[in-house]
Write a protein that holds these residues in place. Structure first.
Motif, PDB file in Angstrom:
ATOM      1  N   CYS A  36      -6.614  21.955 -29.025  1.00 21.34           N
ATOM      2  CA  CYS A  36      -6.235  21.385 -30.326  1.00 21.34           C
ATOM      3  C   CYS A  36      -6.448  19.882 -30.423  1.00 21.34           C
ATOM      4  O   CYS A  36      -6.451  19.345 -31.538  1.00 21.34           O
ATOM      5  N   VAL A  37      -6.597  19.202 -29.309  1.00 14.76           N
ATOM      6  CA  VAL A  37      -6.713  17.742 -29.320  1.00 14.76           C
ATOM      7  C   VAL A  37      -8.125  17.359 -28.889  1.00 14.76           C
ATOM      8  O   VAL A  37      -8.569  17.717 -27.804  1.00 14.76           O
ATOM      9  N   MET A  38      -8.818  16.605 -29.739  1.00 17.73           N
ATOM     10  CA  MET A  38     -10.182  16.158 -29.435  1.00 17.73           C
ATOM     11  C   MET A  38     -10.208  14.691 -29.033  1.00 17.73           C
ATOM     12  O   MET A  38     -11.196  13.995 -29.260  1.00 17.73           O
ATOM     13  N   HIS A  39      -9.128  14.230 -28.440  1.00 19.91           N
ATOM     14  CA  HIS A  39      -9.076  12.844 -27.988  1.00 19.91           C
ATOM     15  C   HIS A  39      -9.838  12.716 -26.670  1.00 19.91           C
ATOM     16  O   HIS A  39      -9.661  13.536 -25.754  1.00 19.91           O
ATOM     17  N   PRO A  40     -10.701  11.710 -26.515  1.00 18.53           N
ATOM     18  CA  PRO A  40     -11.528  11.610 -25.305  1.00 18.53           C
ATOM     19  C   PRO A  40     -10.733  11.557 -24.008  1.00 18.53           C
ATOM     20  O   PRO A  40     -11.105  12.212 -23.019  1.00 18.53           O
ATOM     21  N   ILE A  41      -9.636  10.799 -23.991  1.00 17.02           N
ATOM     22  CA  ILE A  41      -8.867  10.662 -22.754  1.00 17.02           C
ATOM     23  C   ILE A  41      -8.164  11.973 -22.403  1.00 17.02           C
ATOM     24  O   ILE A  41      -8.149  12.388 -21.237  1.00 17.02           O
ATOM     25  N   ILE A  42      -7.609  12.642 -23.398  1.00 13.89           N
ATOM     26  CA  ILE A  42      -6.936  13.916 -23.166  1.00 13.89           C
ATOM     27  C   ILE A  42      -7.923  14.954 -22.653  1.00 13.89           C
ATOM     28  O   ILE A  42      -7.637  15.697 -21.706  1.00 13.89           O
ATOM     29  N   ILE A  43      -9.106  15.016 -23.250  1.00  7.58           N
ATOM     30  CA  ILE A  43     -10.119  15.975 -22.815  1.00  7.58           C
ATOM     31  C   ILE A  43     -10.579  15.670 -21.394  1.00  7.58           C
ATOM     32  O   ILE A  43     -10.759  16.569 -20.572  1.00  7.58           O
ATOM     33  N   THR A  44     -10.756  14.396 -21.081  1.00  8.37           N
ATOM     34  CA  THR A  44     -11.182  14.013 -19.731  1.00  8.37           C
ATOM     35  C   THR A  44     -10.136  14.401 -18.693  1.00  8.37           C
ATOM     36  O   THR A  44     -10.469  14.952 -17.630  1.00  8.37           O
ATOM     37  N   ILE A  45      -8.875  14.126 -18.990  1.00  7.88           N
ATOM     38  CA  ILE A  45      -7.796  14.495 -18.063  1.00  7.88           C
ATOM     39  C   ILE A  45      -7.768  16.005 -17.847  1.00  7.88           C
ATOM     40  O   ILE A  45      -7.680  16.488 -16.708  1.00  7.88           O
TER      41      ILE A  45
END
Length: 321
Positions: A36-45
């Motif tokens: 649900c979250v397309m934030h770069p840092i969240i996806i990388t983690i």
């Protein structure tokens, strides 16, 4: 905590020994946030932690899975989005057919591919941890028929693969494998192997149905046995998952996860609130590995204490003698 062997794992995993509710809540949280979250840092983690945990669970097979299957998927998504999506304002180059490759499209393709790979990796870890017994325990009372069908299907896949491999090896020993002979002979050998597998599948289904009937499946007031008990470690892990979920939901509501790729890449919000949220999400994603490291350290400490106590006992006996 109940200890049992899980043969499908490369090595013993302490997180697998937690209560099924804890396992399910963990994967539900990390997979939901990843999707649900397309934030770069969240996806990388999420991507890094999912790959690391899958490799820990499966060993070399997990590494091969990431390289041979996940890497091509990531590259394919990046290429498709970069070549056929031309939104954005930052031009990188002009393609041979006249369209422009935009930086925003490339970055969005990387984010989309990383999200897809992370979700697949988390589901691979989910299938390794949530066995058919755990699935029936979790959903047997809510959707008994559905959970039984799904768990039976999940159990049937590895059994079918193992049986197919053994039949193929047996046929190869008598010169009737799918890779032996001319084309007509290969087709005949393949149909023969499929016939054997289908016959075995039907016979196995009948045996399973008879076994379930003998054990009283479908009768009223039928009880079920469970080895799972909620203990202190499960309670602490549940509190941690709830706390992490509340922190992430608060950040989501406050817009900390909002990020725009088009028409221009948005600057990342870096403040105390976002850093705290990123840290919490990283710790919750890496928690299974941290749990394993923690228990290994505890185990080594206890082993060293046992050795020291034995040495002291020997010294005391020597002095008395």
């Amino acid at each position: 905590m109940e200890i049992y062997e899980n043969s499908h794992l490369k090595q013993e995993d302490r997180f697998d020994l937690f209560h099924p509710v804890i396992n399910f809540l963990f994967f539900a949280l990390v997979i939901s946030i990843t999707m649900c979250v397309m934030h770069p840092i969240i996806i990388t983690i999420s991507l890094v932690c999912s790959i690391a945990y899958h490799i820990y669970l499966k060993g070399l097979k997990g590494l091969k899975f990431s390289i041979l299957y996940m890497l091509p998927i990531l590259i394919l998504v990046i290429l498709v989005n970069s070549l056929f999506t031309h939104e954005g304002e930052t031009e990188i180059c002009v393609l041979p057919w006249g369209d422009c490759m935009m930086l925003e499209s490339v970055v969005f393709g990387i984010a989309s591919g990383a999200m897809l790979v992370a979700v697949i990796q988390w589901f691979a870890c989910f299938s390794a941890i949530i066995s058919s017994e755990k699935f029936i325990y979790l959903f047997g009372k809510i959707i008994p028929s559905g959970s039984l069908i799904l768990s039976s299907a999940l159990r049937f896949i590895p059994l079918f693969t193992t049986k197919l491999r053994s039949v193929s090896q047996a046929q190869k020993g008598i010169g009737c494998n799918v890779s032996q002979g001319k084309t007509k002979q290969r087709v005949h050998n393949t149909s023969k192997i499929l016939s054997i597998i289908i016959s075995w599948s039907m016979e196995n289904a009948i045996d399973t149905a008879d076994s379930m009937k003998c054990r009283g499946y479908g009768l009223k007031n039928r009880t079920s046995f469970s080895i799972y008990k909620f203990n202190r470690d499960d309670t602490l892990m549940l509190i941690w998952i709830i706390f992490a979920a509340l922190v992430i939901i608060r950040a989501w509501i406050c817009g900390d996860f909002a990020y725009e790729y088009y028409p221009l890449l948005q600057e990342l919000k870096i403040n105390f609130s976002t850093l705290f949220t990123y840290l919490i999400y990283f710790i919750i994603c890496i928690s299974p590995l941290l749990i394993n490291v923690f228990y290994k350290i505890i185990w080594k400490i206890r082993i060293s204490n046992i050795k020291d106590s034995k040495v002291n006992n020997y010294q005391q006996k020597w002095e008395l003698s």
